[in-house]
Design an enzyme around this catalytic site. Structure first.
Site, mmCIF file in Angstrom:
data_model
loop_
_atom_site.group_PDB
_atom_site.id
_atom_site.type_symbol
_atom_site.label_atom_id
_atom_site.label_comp_id
_atom_site.label_asym_id
_atom_site.label_seq_id
_atom_site.Cartn_x
_atom_site.Cartn_y
_atom_site.Cartn_z
ATOM 1 N N GLU A 68 10.986 67.546 -42.624
ATOM 2 C CA GLU A 68 9.897 67.311 -41.661
ATOM 3 C C GLU A 68 9.857 65.814 -41.345
ATOM 4 O O GLU A 68 9.605 65.404 -40.223
ATOM 5 C CB GLU A 68 8.562 67.757 -42.259
ATOM 6 N N SER A 84 4.767 65.759 -46.380
ATOM 7 C CA SER A 84 5.716 66.840 -46.656
ATOM 8 C C SER A 84 7.149 66.384 -46.441
ATOM 9 O O SER A 84 7.452 65.709 -45.458
ATOM 10 C CB SER A 84 5.443 68.029 -45.726
ATOM 11 N N ARG A 116 5.627 70.786 -35.593
ATOM 12 C CA ARG A 116 5.915 69.373 -35.926
ATOM 13 C C ARG A 116 6.851 68.716 -34.900
ATOM 14 O O ARG A 116 7.626 67.831 -35.237
ATOM 15 C CB ARG A 116 6.506 69.229 -37.338
HETATM 16 C C1 LIG Z 1 -0.541 61.990 -48.128
HETATM 17 C C2 LIG Z 1 -0.003 62.515 -46.830
HETATM 18 C C3 LIG Z 1 -0.379 63.777 -46.379
HETATM 19 C C4 LIG Z 1 0.132 64.282 -45.175
HETATM 20 N N1 LIG Z 1 -0.264 65.520 -44.762
HETATM 21 C C5 LIG Z 1 0.190 66.016 -43.599
HETATM 22 C C6 LIG Z 1 -0.246 67.290 -43.121
HETATM 23 O O1 LIG Z 1 -1.043 67.977 -43.753
HETATM 24 N N2 LIG Z 1 0.247 67.733 -41.932
HETATM 25 C C7 LIG Z 1 1.135 66.997 -41.189
HETATM 26 O O2 LIG Z 1 1.525 67.448 -40.093
HETATM 27 N N3 LIG Z 1 1.572 65.787 -41.619
HETATM 28 C C8 LIG Z 1 1.116 65.281 -42.797
HETATM 29 N N4 LIG Z 1 1.540 64.054 -43.241
HETATM 30 C C9 LIG Z 1 2.576 63.307 -42.466
HETATM 31 C C10 LIG Z 1 2.068 62.250 -41.446
HETATM 32 O O3 LIG Z 1 0.763 61.898 -41.668
HETATM 33 C C11 LIG Z 1 2.316 62.781 -40.066
HETATM 34 O O4 LIG Z 1 3.677 62.937 -39.834
HETATM 35 C C12 LIG Z 1 1.675 61.979 -38.910
HETATM 36 O O5 LIG Z 1 1.563 62.938 -37.894
HETATM 37 C C13 LIG Z 1 2.442 60.770 -38.372
HETATM 38 O O6 LIG Z 1 2.161 59.688 -39.127
HETATM 39 P P1 LIG Z 1 2.319 58.157 -38.632
HETATM 40 O O7 LIG Z 1 1.204 57.760 -37.764
HETATM 41 O O8 LIG Z 1 2.533 57.382 -39.892
HETATM 42 O O9 LIG Z 1 3.613 58.167 -37.732
HETATM 43 P P2 LIG Z 1 5.061 57.670 -38.080
HETATM 44 O O10 LIG Z 1 5.512 58.361 -39.338
HETATM 45 O O11 LIG Z 1 5.110 56.204 -38.012
HETATM 46 O O12 LIG Z 1 5.869 58.259 -36.851
HETATM 47 C C14 LIG Z 1 6.106 59.638 -36.698
HETATM 48 C C15 LIG Z 1 6.868 59.835 -35.394
HETATM 49 O O13 LIG Z 1 6.012 59.528 -34.310
HETATM 50 C C16 LIG Z 1 6.583 58.499 -33.492
HETATM 51 N N5 LIG Z 1 5.470 57.637 -33.063
HETATM 52 C C17 LIG Z 1 4.571 57.017 -33.867
HETATM 53 N N6 LIG Z 1 3.666 56.326 -33.113
HETATM 54 C C18 LIG Z 1 4.046 56.519 -31.810
HETATM 55 C C19 LIG Z 1 3.506 56.077 -30.544
HETATM 56 N N7 LIG Z 1 2.414 55.313 -30.469
HETATM 57 N N8 LIG Z 1 4.171 56.437 -29.426
HETATM 58 C C20 LIG Z 1 5.277 57.226 -29.466
HETATM 59 N N9 LIG Z 1 5.806 57.706 -30.627
HETATM 60 C C21 LIG Z 1 5.190 57.363 -31.776
HETATM 61 C C22 LIG Z 1 7.593 57.775 -34.384
HETATM 62 O O14 LIG Z 1 8.623 57.201 -33.624
HETATM 63 C C23 LIG Z 1 8.098 58.936 -35.249
HETATM 64 O O15 LIG Z 1 9.105 59.665 -34.586
HETATM 65 C C24 LIG Z 1 1.038 63.516 -44.418
HETATM 66 C C25 LIG Z 1 1.410 62.238 -44.869
HETATM 67 C C26 LIG Z 1 0.918 61.736 -46.059
HETATM 68 C C27 LIG Z 1 1.343 60.381 -46.503
#
Ligand SMILES: Cc1cc2nc3c(=O)[nH]c(=O)nc-3n(C[C@H](O)[C@H](O)[C@H](O)COP(=O)(O)OP(=O)(O)OC[C@H]3O[C@@H](n4cnc5c(N)ncnc54)[C@H](O)[C@@H]3O)c2cc1C
Length: 191
Positions: free
Chosen positions: A186, A116, A66
């Protein structure tokens, strides 16, 4: 998912059912079902202030559990080249449905959550540890540890960020007191 299914492109099915952007998934090295972004990212296109547009190879991304180098950089992920293979559309559709159904069975999918809460310690999944601590379903004001999956927090109504933070700290403290295990979030916390 509709695009890869229609065009018979396999390799991204593990992402199915998760509300996330490509940039966020790369920055977080999103993963599930024993696959993560590290396994499929060939290269990442970035914008770096004062440097402009740059492409990083997979190796330069320094993917970990992660984590990636992008969490420590001032940059914007603009796009990426992902590795896929040609496969049968019906097979891809079936795999996507299987993954989505698994999530629906085990996780609170149609309720406001942020995925998570904690990273899995090496000893045991965070959900099992929280469940064994007796906090599955525990509610602190409007934030609740899900009855369905103990490593998910549900917003039961209008939970504030403080409700979420207080519940995270409460669980961390109690798990540490009971088992001497440090649970690390996480989810990224910006204050
Ligand atoms: C129902 C549900 C289930 C999930 N299941 C999983 C799973 O099974 N496994 C898992 O790993 N995660 C899971 N997640 C978490 C989530 O989907 C992940 O963390 C995903 O990788 C990032 O989501 P996001 O696009 O909303 O990014 P954000 O939460 O908006 O950002 C995450 C990070 O990435 C950075 N970031 C975002 N976009 C950019 C960009 N374009 N350039 C540079 N940095 C950027 C942000 O600054 C932040 O530090 C789940 C979430 C939900 C709601």
């Amino acid at each position: 998912m509709a695009f890869i299914q229609k065009n018979g492109l396999s390799g991204l099915e593990f992402m199915a059912g998760v509300p996330a952007s490509l940039g966020g998934m790369i920055a977080m090295n999103f993963g599930c079902w024993d696959i993560c972004m590290n396994d499929i990212v060939h290269s990442v296109d970035l914008f770096i202030p004062n440097q402009g547009f740059v492409t990083y190879s997979n190796k330069q991304c320094h993917f970990g559990y992660r984590t990636s180098i992008f969490q420590t950089m001032d940059c914007l992920i603009m796009g990426a080249t992902l590795c896929v293979s040609v496969s049968d559309s019906m097979l891809i559709k079936k795999t996507i449905h299987r993954y989505v159904n698994e999530r629906l069975k085990k996780q609170p999918m149609r309720i406001a959550t942020f995925g998570s809460i904690f990273k899995n310690p090496s000893l045991s999944p965070a959900a099992t540890i929280i469940e064994n601590s007796g906090f599955k379903g525990y509610q602190l004001r409007e934030a609740k540890i899900s009855d369905k999956h103990a490593n998910f927090m549900e917003n039961t109504n209008h939970a504030s960020s403080q409700d979420a933070l207080d519940l995270i700290h409460f669980i961390q403290q109690n798990v540490y007191d009971s088992f001497k295990i440090q649970l690390n979030p996480e989810v990224h916390i910006f204050q």
